[in-house]
Design an enzyme around this catalytic site. Sequence first.
Site, short mmCIF file in Angstrom:
data_model
loop_
_atom_site.label_atom_id
_atom_site.label_comp_id
_atom_site.label_asym_id
_atom_site.label_seq_id
_atom_site.Cartn_x
_atom_site.Cartn_y
_atom_site.Cartn_z
N GLU A 34 -74.27 69.68 -92.08
CA GLU A 34 -73.90 68.61 -91.27
C GLU A 34 -75.01 68.57 -89.89
O GLU A 34 -74.87 69.51 -89.02
CB GLU A 34 -72.85 69.11 -90.53
CG GLU A 34 -71.44 69.00 -91.66
CD GLU A 34 -71.17 67.49 -92.30
OE1 GLU A 34 -71.70 66.69 -91.80
OE2 GLU A 34 -70.53 67.76 -93.30
N CYS A 48 -73.17 65.34 -82.06
CA CYS A 48 -73.59 64.65 -83.31
C CYS A 48 -73.73 63.34 -83.52
O CYS A 48 -74.29 62.55 -84.23
CB CYS A 48 -73.87 65.57 -84.62
SG CYS A 48 -71.93 65.84 -85.08
#
Length: 476
Positions: A211, A246
Site C-alpha cells: 500500500e 496517502c
Amino acid sequence: MALEAAKLVAGLRETFGSGKTKSYEWRVSQLKAIVKLADEREKDIIGALRSDLNKSEFESYVHEISGVKKSCKLALKELHQWMTPEKVKTSSTTFPSSAEIVSEPLGVIMVISTWNYPFLLSLDPIVGAISAGNTVVLKPSEIAPATSSMLSKLIHEYMDSSAVKVVEGAVPETTALLEQKWDKIFYTGSCKVGRIILAAAAKHLTPVILELGGKCPVVVDKNINLEVAARRIISGKWCSNNGQTCVAPDYVITTKAFASKLIDALISELEKFFGKEPLKSQDLSRIVNSNHFNRLEKLLDDEKVSDKIVHGGQRDETNLKIAPTILLDVPEDSLIMKEEIFGPLLPIITVNKIEDSISVINAREKPLAAYLFTDEKKLEEEFIGSVSAGGMSINETTLHVTDSSLPFGGVGESGMGSYHGKFSFDAFSHKKAVLRRSFAGDAAARYPPYTPEKLRLIKALLDGNILAIVRALVGW
C-alpha cells in the site's frame, strides 16, 4: 538480531502448525479482543496519537479507532460465511463430480505499518490476517514511537501472544525480519521502501501487498456546488492528518477561468474551519517530525514556487506546524510537482479545457486515488474510463476508502494488492480448489491404448458437442 527474528518466526510457525488459529472460535476470540482493546483503552490510544501527531480526539476516534472497530465488527458478523467453502459448478470433463473453493490461511504473516495512521494501519491488516486464521508479526513505525510502544504493550495484554506478536525498532529490526521466510508480507509506506520490501520478499517467493501512495489528483469542473466541493477538498486534504495521508489530494487541476473562484471558496472555508490563525488551531495536526517538516519547507522554498503561494505558507518550526497552503500555476518541473507532498501544501494547475486534465494525470505514474468534481455525466464517464488509479471518488475525496464493500489498494507505482472488508480476508487466504469424484462413471476412453474411436469421443466431450458424443458412443 537475525537469530531472534528466526526464533520468533519459528515460534509462530509452531503455533500455526498446532491448528488452533484455524478454528472459528479462535478467530472470533481475537477479533473480540481487538474490539475490547479499542473500547477499554480509548484514552490511551488518543493520548498516543496526540503525542505522535498532535491529532485531535475527533480525528483519532473517527479516522483510526472507529475504523478498527468497524472492521472487527464486520468480520465478526460475516466470518462464518467467509469461511464456508464456495460451491462451484463442474464440467462434463469431470462428470460426475462436485467442486468447491476452500479458503485456507496462508500461515505466518508480517505486517509493516506506517506512522500517519499508526493505530488504524497497524491493526486493520491484522484484522484480515486473524480473520483468515493466520499468525502475525506487527512491525509498527518507529516514527510514531508512542503508538508503537502502546501497541506492543496492549497487543501482548489483550491478544494471544503465541500467535500475534509485535517487534519494535527501526531499520535493523525490519531488515532482520525481512531476511526470514514469510507466507505474506503486508507493507504500508513509501514507494522507495516498497521496492526494498519487494526485493527481500522475492528471495523467498513471498507474496506481498504494497500500500504505497503517489500524487493523487483532484479535477474540479465549473458546474458544481462550489461551497460543498471546497469543503470536501479541505476535508480530504487538511482535516485528515493535515495532508499526511496517502489518499489526500496532492494537486488540483481546474480551468484558468475558474481557478480564482475555486481559490476564493477554499480560502473562505479554510478560515471557517481553522480560523485566521490556523497555526493556533487545535484541530490541525502537526507535521510528524523535523525531518518531514524540513522536507516540506524545501518544497515551499524552491525558487520555482516561492512566488506562487496565494494562501497560507506560515510555519512554526518549534511546534512542527505548517498552515494550509495553496499555490497557483506551479511549474511542472518544480520539486512540489515531482514528489508526493504528504503535507498541507496544495498546488493548483490550470488548463484551458477541463478535458485536458486527463492527459495531465495520465502523463504521471498511476495514483492511489483520483478525484473529480463535476455534474457533467460525459466528463465523469471519460474520467472513470481513461484515468487509471487505485480508487476514485466522484464529487468527494477519500471517502471511498471507508466503504468496506470496496477494495482499497494501488495500481502500478501506487501499490499492489488490496484489502478492507472481505477483501482483507481474501488477501490473507489461499483459495484452494477441491474436486470430488466417486468411483462410478470411470470412462475407458481416457486410458490407453488410445484408438481413433476413443479420440473421437474425447474430442466430442472436450468440444461439448452432444450429437458427436452420441455418435461416438453408438459407434457412428
